[in-house]
Design a protein around this motif. Sequence first.
Motif, PDB file in Angstrom:
ATOM      1  N   HIS A 287       2.296  14.482  -1.072  1.00 23.35           N
ATOM      2  CA  HIS A 287       1.674  13.398  -0.300  1.00 23.35           C
ATOM      3  C   HIS A 287       0.536  13.969   0.538  1.00 23.35           C
ATOM      4  O   HIS A 287       0.671  15.021   1.141  1.00 23.35           O
ATOM      5  CB  HIS A 287       2.727  12.743   0.600  1.00 23.35           C
ATOM      6  CG  HIS A 287       2.342  11.410   1.124  1.00 23.35           C
ATOM      7  ND1 HIS A 287       1.407  11.245   2.105  1.00 23.35           N
ATOM      8  CD2 HIS A 287       2.778  10.169   0.798  1.00 23.35           C
ATOM      9  CE1 HIS A 287       1.281   9.958   2.366  1.00 23.35           C
ATOM     10  NE2 HIS A 287       2.102   9.279   1.576  1.00 23.35           N
TER      11      HIS A 287
ATOM     12  N   GLU B  61       1.157   4.094  -2.937  1.00 25.11           N
ATOM     13  CA  GLU B  61       0.948   5.529  -2.672  1.00 25.11           C
ATOM     14  C   GLU B  61       2.114   6.345  -3.221  1.00 25.11           C
ATOM     15  O   GLU B  61       1.915   7.381  -3.857  1.00 25.11           O
ATOM     16  CB  GLU B  61       0.813   5.786  -1.175  1.00 25.11           C
ATOM     17  CG  GLU B  61      -0.500   5.360  -0.576  1.00 25.11           C
ATOM     18  CD  GLU B  61      -0.551   5.561   0.927  1.00 25.11           C
ATOM     19  OE1 GLU B  61       0.408   6.108   1.511  1.00 25.11           O
ATOM     20  OE2 GLU B  61      -1.558   5.155   1.529  1.00 25.11           O
TER      21      GLU B  61
ATOM     22  N   LYS C 269       1.976   6.424  -7.037  1.00 25.09           N
ATOM     23  CA  LYS C 269       0.929   7.317  -7.528  1.00 25.09           C
ATOM     24  C   LYS C 269       1.412   8.756  -7.527  1.00 25.09           C
ATOM     25  O   LYS C 269       1.162   9.511  -8.466  1.00 25.09           O
ATOM     26  CB  LYS C 269      -0.340   7.183  -6.687  1.00 25.09           C
ATOM     27  CG  LYS C 269      -1.104   5.903  -6.958  1.00 25.09           C
ATOM     28  CD  LYS C 269      -2.319   5.805  -6.045  1.00 25.09           C
ATOM     29  CE  LYS C 269      -3.038   4.485  -6.224  1.00 25.09           C
ATOM     30  NZ  LYS C 269      -4.176   4.352  -5.295  1.00 25.09           N
TER      31      LYS C 269
ATOM     32  N   ARG D  24       0.828  -1.211   0.000  1.00 27.24           N
ATOM     33  CA  ARG D  24       0.000   0.000   0.000  1.00 27.24           C
ATOM     34  C   ARG D  24       0.864   1.263   0.000  1.00 27.24           C
ATOM     35  O   ARG D  24       0.614   2.200  -0.750  1.00 27.24           O
ATOM     36  CB  ARG D  24      -0.938  -0.008   1.211  1.00 27.24           C
ATOM     37  CG  ARG D  24      -1.933   1.135   1.226  1.00 27.24           C
ATOM     38  CD  ARG D  24      -2.819   1.107   2.465  1.00 27.24           C
ATOM     39  NE  ARG D  24      -2.086   1.143   3.712  1.00 27.24           N
ATOM     40  CZ  ARG D  24      -1.562   2.249   4.259  1.00 27.24           C
ATOM     41  NH1 ARG D  24      -1.678   3.395   3.645  1.00 27.24           N
ATOM     42  NH2 ARG D  24      -0.926   2.196   5.410  1.00 27.24           N
ATOM     43  N   LYS D  25       1.901   1.279   0.835  1.00 31.09           N
ATOM     44  CA  LYS D  25       2.780   2.460   0.907  1.00 31.09           C
ATOM     45  C   LYS D  25       3.545   2.647  -0.400  1.00 31.09           C
ATOM     46  O   LYS D  25       3.754   3.778  -0.845  1.00 31.09           O
ATOM     47  CB  LYS D  25       3.748   2.339   2.077  1.00 31.09           C
ATOM     48  CG  LYS D  25       3.075   2.528   3.402  1.00 31.09           C
ATOM     49  CD  LYS D  25       4.065   2.578   4.529  1.00 31.09           C
ATOM     50  CE  LYS D  25       3.302   2.774   5.822  1.00 31.09           C
ATOM     51  NZ  LYS D  25       4.069   3.409   6.850  1.00 31.09           N
TER      52      LYS D  25
END
Length: 85
Positions: free
Chosen positions: A30, A10, A13, A6-7
Amino acid sequence: MKRLTRKEEEAMKILWKARKGFIRELIELHPEPKPFYTTFSSVIRGLEEKGFVGHKAYGKNHEYYPLVKKEEYRKIFMSKVVKDY
């Protein structure tokens, strides 16, 4: 190609959106809560080791950029999800 955490997703992205950037610039993009510099830097270096991110060195500073296109990752990831079900 491995599925990202997940990190890592992120971070990718943000990097896909920015196209390139130094750690501090990427952290600014972020969402809250912002990660610590060292934490985010570790994630980006991990992505570099996995072959998702490259960098250009300017002395001790590194400008990072994605090596894998967003569409390419999405296509591979989605095909694996569909295959698993």
